[in-house]
Design an enzyme around this catalytic site. Structure first.
Site, short mmCIF file in Angstrom:
data_model
loop_
_atom_site.label_atom_id
_atom_site.label_comp_id
_atom_site.label_asym_id
_atom_site.label_seq_id
_atom_site.Cartn_x
_atom_site.Cartn_y
_atom_site.Cartn_z
N HIS A 99 0.79 -1.06 0.02
CA HIS A 99 0.06 -0.01 -0.08
C HIS A 99 0.96 1.43 -0.05
CE1 HIS A 99 -4.50 1.09 0.92
NE2 HIS A 99 -4.07 1.94 -0.25
N ASP A 122 -10.04 -0.62 3.83
CA ASP A 122 -8.80 -1.11 4.38
C ASP A 122 -8.95 -1.51 5.88
OD1 ASP A 122 -6.10 -1.77 5.09
OD2 ASP A 122 -5.42 0.02 4.01
N HIS A 124 -6.70 -1.16 7.94
CA HIS A 124 -5.67 -0.11 8.60
C HIS A 124 -5.93 1.00 8.16
CE1 HIS A 124 -3.78 -4.30 8.17
NE2 HIS A 124 -3.49 -4.01 9.25
N ASP A 126 -3.27 3.48 7.79
CA ASP A 126 -2.28 3.96 6.91
C ASP A 126 -1.77 5.15 7.30
OD1 ASP A 126 -1.97 1.29 6.22
OD2 ASP A 126 -2.99 1.57 4.22
N HIS A 139 4.25 1.28 4.25
CA HIS A 139 2.97 0.85 3.77
C HIS A 139 1.99 1.22 4.70
CE1 HIS A 139 2.16 -3.50 5.36
NE2 HIS A 139 2.71 -2.93 6.28
N ASP A 226 -7.42 -2.02 -0.26
CA ASP A 226 -6.51 -3.09 0.20
C ASP A 226 -7.12 -4.32 0.31
OD1 ASP A 226 -4.59 -4.68 2.10
OD2 ASP A 226 -3.79 -2.70 2.65
N ASP A 228 -6.54 -6.77 2.14
CA ASP A 228 -6.90 -7.17 3.81
C ASP A 228 -8.03 -6.62 4.30
OD1 ASP A 228 -6.08 -4.52 4.80
OD2 ASP A 228 -4.09 -5.22 5.23
N GLU A 271 -1.87 -5.10 -2.19
CA GLU A 271 -1.40 -6.14 -0.93
C GLU A 271 -2.02 -7.55 -1.39
OE1 GLU A 271 0.42 -5.34 1.63
OE2 GLU A 271 0.34 -3.38 1.74
#
Length: 299
Positions: A99, A122, A124, A126, A139, A226, A228, A271
């Site tokens: 990312h 996402d 996360h 980030d 990332h 992303d 994830d 990712e």
């Protein structure tokens, strides 16, 4: 406004922004899963520009930041490429890679808009900086850098200063936020729909709200997805899996609703890690989500 019918694919085989090898093979895995063919079937004109070259032999870290120089160089090239794609009148579809590539995507794409809106799909935030990052992995920093916060080499990439405004950003699916990220979210008033909100409100209400919020204040919309963000039971081939994520069906619905908004002007999928995957399942899922994002219909 309808989604641009001319798509340019940009591959960025970058795995320098994190510690688990393998996401550099993400663009190949997604191509193998039939990305271009799927988009052609839906009726788009598709040009694959190939991959930006990444030198994975370099390890030039600066203080806490790992692989800073090569990430900055690749991001700068990605910024110029995505900027050029928009200026040619095409839709940039960027495939990573980790990312950290979003630093380059947003730097190039934002040159073409006064108020670029961003949906960050996402697990996360980030939103780390060199000071708040527990790992030093870049990332985990692309959103902070794009907001003008962090190492000057990343903040001033391609053009000086912030590329997006905090009020033009919506994070969806967050369920792993570091203390420094939570503080930044509060300080900047960033709109975040955690998995708590997704579960409580339902995905249709979340996307409706996000689209309504962004529609009145932005002149373009970038989706940064992303893999994830999805639950690892459905998307196992990701570098930093976090349990309790969005489902396959919820994610398809989100993509369909973003398409129906007519606001989408650029997108990136990041990712995908084939080394950790099960028979390319996560890349197949990514291509399926692209189908929904670009208006594929069941009937």
């Amino acid at each position: 406004m309808n989604v641009n019918r001319n798509i340019s694919i940009i591959g960025v085989p970058m795995d320098l922004g994190q510690s688990r090898r393998g996401v550099d093979m993400g663009p190949s895995a997604v191509r193998y899963a039939g990305m271009k063919e799927r988009l052609l079937e839906i009726g788009y004109e598709v040009k694959d520009l190939g991959d930006i070259t990444v030198d994975h032999t370099l390890d030039e870290s600066e203080g806490q930041l790992k692989n800073l120089n090569e990430i900055a160089r690749v991001s700068d090239e990605l910024a110029a490429t995505s900027d050029g794609v928009i200026k040619e009148g095409n839709f940039p579809l960027i495939v990573g890679g980790d990312h950290s590539i979003a630093i380059g995507s947003l730097a190039g794409i934002s040159r073409n808009y006064e108020n670029l809106g961003v949906i960050w799909y996402d697990a996360h935030g980030d939103l780390n900086t060199p000071e708040t990052s527990p790992s030093g992995n870049i990332h985990g920093m692309p959103l902070a850098a794009s907001l003008g916060i962090g190492h000057k080499r990343l903040v001033n990439l391609y053009a000086e200063g912030a590329k997006i405004k905090p009020e033009n950003l919506v994070i969806i699916g967050a369920r792993s936020l570091d203390p420094g990220e939570k503080e930044l979210i509060r300080e900047k008033g960033i709109r975040v729909y955690t998995m708590h909100e997704v579960d409580r409100m339902g995905m249709p209400a979340v996307i409706d709200e996000a689209i309504g919020y962004l529609k009145e204040r932005t002149d373009g919309l970038h989706l940064s997805l992303d893999l994830d963000g999805l639950d690892p039971s459905e998307a196992p081939g990701v570098g930093t899996p976090v349990m309790g994520g969005m489902t396959y069906r919820e994610s398809h619905l989100a993509m369909e609703m973003i398409h129906e908004s007519g606001m989408l002007t650029s997108a990136e999928f990041v990712e995908v890690n084939p080394i950790l995957d099960d028979r390319n399942r996560t890349a197949d899922l990514a291509v399926g989500l692209m189908g929904s994002l670009f208006g594929e219909k069941l009937k």
